[in-house]
Design a protein around this motif. Structure first.
Motif, PDB file in Angstrom:
ATOM      1  N   GLY A   1      44.597  41.537  61.866  1.00 47.21           N
ATOM      2  CA  GLY A   1      45.202  42.855  61.839  1.00 47.21           C
ATOM      3  C   GLY A   1      46.076  43.143  60.640  1.00 47.21           C
ATOM      4  O   GLY A   1      46.937  44.037  60.701  1.00 47.21           O
ATOM      5  N   GLU A   2      45.891  42.437  59.547  1.00 48.82           N
ATOM      6  CA  GLU A   2      46.671  42.713  58.340  1.00 48.82           C
ATOM      7  C   GLU A   2      45.934  42.215  57.098  1.00 48.82           C
ATOM      8  O   GLU A   2      45.150  41.282  57.164  1.00 48.82           O
ATOM      9  N   ARG A   3      46.229  42.886  55.988  1.00 51.54           N
ATOM     10  CA  ARG A   3      45.677  42.489  54.692  1.00 51.54           C
ATOM     11  C   ARG A   3      46.761  41.794  53.892  1.00 51.54           C
ATOM     12  O   ARG A   3      47.952  42.085  54.026  1.00 51.54           O
ATOM     13  N   GLN A   4      46.326  40.861  53.026  1.00 47.78           N
ATOM     14  CA  GLN A   4      47.256  40.106  52.202  1.00 47.78           C
ATOM     15  C   GLN A   4      47.055  40.459  50.730  1.00 47.78           C
ATOM     16  O   GLN A   4      46.101  41.154  50.357  1.00 47.78           O
ATOM     17  N   LYS A   5      47.932  39.943  49.901  1.00 53.11           N
ATOM     18  CA  LYS A   5      47.833  40.170  48.458  1.00 53.11           C
ATOM     19  C   LYS A   5      46.517  39.639  47.905  1.00 53.11           C
ATOM     20  O   LYS A   5      45.961  40.190  46.956  1.00 53.11           O
ATOM     21  N   CYS A   6      46.002  38.541  48.497  1.00 54.35           N
ATOM     22  CA  CYS A   6      44.755  37.945  48.004  1.00 54.35           C
ATOM     23  C   CYS A   6      43.587  38.915  48.104  1.00 54.35           C
ATOM     24  O   CYS A   6      42.635  38.823  47.320  1.00 54.35           O
ATOM     25  N   HIS A   7      43.644  39.882  49.042  1.00 54.04           N
ATOM     26  CA  HIS A   7      42.585  40.887  49.128  1.00 54.04           C
ATOM     27  C   HIS A   7      42.535  41.725  47.861  1.00 54.04           C
ATOM     28  O   HIS A   7      41.456  42.084  47.373  1.00 54.04           O
ATOM     29  N   ASP A   8      43.715  42.046  47.322  1.00 57.64           N
ATOM     30  CA  ASP A   8      43.766  42.833  46.088  1.00 57.64           C
ATOM     31  C   ASP A   8      43.252  42.027  44.898  1.00 57.64           C
ATOM     32  O   ASP A   8      42.586  42.573  44.009  1.00 57.64           O
ATOM     33  N   THR A   9      43.547  40.732  44.892  1.00 57.58           N
ATOM     34  CA  THR A   9      43.070  39.869  43.804  1.00 57.58           C
ATOM     35  C   THR A   9      41.554  39.791  43.803  1.00 57.58           C
ATOM     36  O   THR A   9      40.909  39.883  42.748  1.00 57.58           O
ATOM     37  N   VAL A  10      40.947  39.641  44.981  1.00 60.82           N
ATOM     38  CA  VAL A  10      39.484  39.604  45.081  1.00 60.82           C
ATOM     39  C   VAL A  10      38.891  40.927  44.624  1.00 60.82           C
ATOM     40  O   VAL A  10      37.904  40.961  43.871  1.00 60.82           O
ATOM     41  N   ALA A  11      39.476  42.021  45.067  1.00 54.38           N
ATOM     42  CA  ALA A  11      38.964  43.346  44.687  1.00 54.38           C
ATOM     43  C   ALA A  11      39.048  43.550  43.173  1.00 54.38           C
ATOM     44  O   ALA A  11      38.118  44.089  42.558  1.00 54.38           O
ATOM     45  N   ALA A  12      40.146  43.084  42.563  1.00 52.92           N
ATOM     46  CA  ALA A  12      40.304  43.229  41.108  1.00 52.92           C
ATOM     47  C   ALA A  12      39.272  42.393  40.366  1.00 52.92           C
ATOM     48  O   ALA A  12      38.689  42.845  39.369  1.00 52.92           O
ATOM     49  N   THR A  13      39.017  41.182  40.843  1.00 53.04           N
ATOM     50  CA  THR A  13      38.032  40.309  40.187  1.00 53.04           C
ATOM     51  C   THR A  13      36.628  40.879  40.348  1.00 53.04           C
ATOM     52  O   THR A  13      35.826  40.859  39.403  1.00 53.04           O
ATOM     53  N   LEU A  14      36.304  41.381  41.531  1.00 54.92           N
ATOM     54  CA  LEU A  14      35.004  42.027  41.726  1.00 54.92           C
ATOM     55  C   LEU A  14      34.853  43.234  40.804  1.00 54.92           C
ATOM     56  O   LEU A  14      33.767  43.499  40.289  1.00 54.92           O
TER      57      LEU A  14
END
Length: 312
Positions: free
Chosen positions: A258-271
């Motif tokens: 039920g929550e997103r972490q900073k690592c989600h943003d890192t993956v999205a940026a790399t993609l």
């Protein structure tokens, strides 16, 4: 899930992948060394550089040869990235999370550890090296097959997938960087039969030779090979394939907890960096520079996941 269990699953799968990747790096060095009619030390030096263990290697060996490099990367337990150390660490992590694994997964991991311990107990005859490398790759493939065929697709599966694909992406990027930035002896070789054989050897080392020919026929062009190993979303060892799987697994975890972490943003940026118009854009910028940045982003992601999911 407890952070301790998530940590064990994450690192168990990273180290299984690392054991296979070390075998693939040695395989790449062996194939590339065969293209030399003179000294092949440059190829073996590049393999050590690619593995990121140059400092430790130089403390024990003064020469870069098939014997010294293969022994250090396959057998040497003082090397934290050697096949023997990696499979031992994977087994220890697997034993710690034994109740999270199916019987088939645990037994395949345990049997791989016993097999490799026997196989790597003595110095390796160079003539036996191709056979041993194939055995290592086969044993890790059996673990992966048991895992994918029997594990429930829950957070156990997600943490395991994230660990495996972070490690795999790192390996593909390093192999590509070694070929393009280190191995090619001279600009005069570009486009030659030697250059083509080296690129073909890289494809074989990541089990992508036949699938590349299905996609690009038989023309070994650096841009096509880099495109295949970086941008092709259907190639299981490409950077894009790995990061799409990491992103999917993190999304499943976000839904579960039920929550997103900073690592989600890192993956999205790399993609986002991988969603370029064409491989030409990467070459225009500089393949080496792109790969070095990717490896740094990949390391950052691993650290963030460990911190945010309380592995540390």
């Amino acid at each position: 899930m407890l952070g301790r269990n998530a940590n064990g699953l994450f690192w168990m799968n990273r180290y299984i992948e690392r054991a296979e990747n070390m075998a693939r790096l040695v395989d790449a060095g062996l194939r590339l060394a065969l293209t030399r009619t003179t000294d092949s030390a440059d190829e073996w030096t590049s393999v050590v550089l690619s593995a990121g263990v140059e400092h430790n290697f130089r403390q024990k060996h003064s020469e870069y040869t098939a014997a010294t490099v293969s022994d250090f990367l396959l057998r040497d337990t003082s090397n934290p990235s050697s096949v023997m150390t990696a499979i031992e660490t994977a087994r220890n992590n697997g034993r710690m999370v034994r109740t999270s694994l199916t019987r088939e997964t645990w037994e395949s991991l345990n049997e791989a550890w016993m097999s490799m311990k026997r196989m790597l107990s003595s110095p390796i005859d160079e003539r036996e090296l191709p056979h041993i490398l194939d055995r290592i790759k086969r044993e890790t493939a059996l673990i992966r097959g048991a895992f994918h065929g029997t594990q429930l697709r829950n957070e156990i599966f997600d943490f395991s997938q994230i660990g495996a694909h972070i490690e795999r992406a790192d390996n593909t990027a390093r192999i590509l960087d070694v070929k393009y930035y280190v191995l090619l002896p001279s600009v005069s070789w570009v486009g030659s039969s030697l250059d083509n054989y080296q690129w073909e050897s890289i494809l074989r080392s990541v089990s992508a030779h036949r699938s590349y020919r299905w996609t690009y026929d038989v023309e070994y062009k650096p841009t096509n090979i880099a495109d295949f190993l970086i941008l092709n979303s259907r190639m299981p060892r490409s950077l894009t394939f790995c990061y799409r799987n990491i992103s999917d697994s993190l999304d499943f975890l976000a839904t579960t907890y039920g929550e997103r972490q900073k690592c989600h943003d890192t993956v999205a940026a790399t993609l986002g960096k991988l969603k370029v118009k064409s491989i030409k854009d990467i070459f225009d910028r500089g393949l080496h520079e792109f790969l070095v940045e990717f490896i740094g982003d990949n390391n950052k992601l691993g650290s963030e996941i460990a911190e945010e999911y309380r592995f540390v």
